[in-house]
Enzyme design. Sequence first.
Site, PDB file in Angstrom:
ATOM      1  N   ASN A 125       0.855  -1.192   0.000  1.00  0.00           N
ATOM      2  CA  ASN A 125       0.000   0.000   0.000  1.00  0.00           C
ATOM      3  C   ASN A 125       0.887   1.236   0.000  1.00  0.00           C
ATOM      4  O   ASN A 125       2.023   1.176   0.453  1.00  0.00           O
ATOM      5  CB  ASN A 125      -0.838   0.043   1.276  1.00  0.00           C
ATOM      6  CG  ASN A 125      -1.990  -0.928   1.255  1.00  0.00           C
ATOM      7  OD1 ASN A 125      -2.060  -1.814   0.416  1.00  0.00           O
ATOM      8  ND2 ASN A 125      -2.888  -0.765   2.193  1.00  0.00           N
TER       9      ASN A 125
HETATM   10 CA    CA Z   1      -7.194  -2.545   3.950  1.00  0.00          CA
END
Ligand code: CA
Length: 224
Positions: free
Chosen positions: A34
């Site tokens: 991420n």
């Molecule tokens: Ca997540």
Amino acid sequence: IERFFTKGPLSSKRILVTSGPTHEPIDPVRYIANRSSGAQGTAIARALAALGAEVVFVTGPADVPPPDGVQVVRVETAQQMLQAVEAALPVDAAVFAAAVADWRVASASGSKIKKQNGALPVLEFAENPDILAQVSQMASGRPSLVVGFAAETDDVIAHATAKRQRKGCDWILANDVSPATGIMGGTENAVVLISDAGADEWPRMSKSEVATRLADRIATALTA
Ligand code: CA
Ligand code: CTP
């Protein structure tokens, strides 16, 4: 050494902070992750230490260096982060600021995947453990205060309120990461603190001001 001498409202408290992204390997040279600089989690750990807390800082590979005066545990993957979190318990409070990858590659390759004349690799995924939910739902030894984050787009308060219920944490700091806000990757943050008391919208401020304000709230909650 500093942390042994810092006196403050959190002097006798042990607090866990997770921060940064996790990296989930595809093969020895590639990973999925991420977006996360680790800036907000780092600022929170620093602010808690400044109030005298003994801070265990479990961090994935972040862009910013960890703060001084905390115990740093470096991890790469979500599974390693869960292990490090379990090893850090028990704590009085836990703040989960990490941007944990929701999925890992089910069987990461031990050797580099080579291009095959245009034939595409197919990756299978497995879901990572939800560290925040696991700690929030501990049957015994649960931290008395568990704080999660929720980076959302659209209807931020509704999503974050549902997430708090689902995970079982005490507070959620929610923020709007729609591209238009310019929050993602910046130095400022605009958050809403969701608790039993409802939704408390904080004005837009620097990440370090968000951290200071959160640390003050935590001190109040733990010493009430
Ligand atoms: Ca997540
Ligand atoms: N979190 C965690 N472990 C995971 C995923 C998330 O501890 N495997 C924590 C994050 O650190 C954050 C909170 O859970 O504090 C919310 O993360 P978020 O990604 O918003 O929640 P998800 O349940 O993964 O929902 P979504 O589908 O929106 O990504």
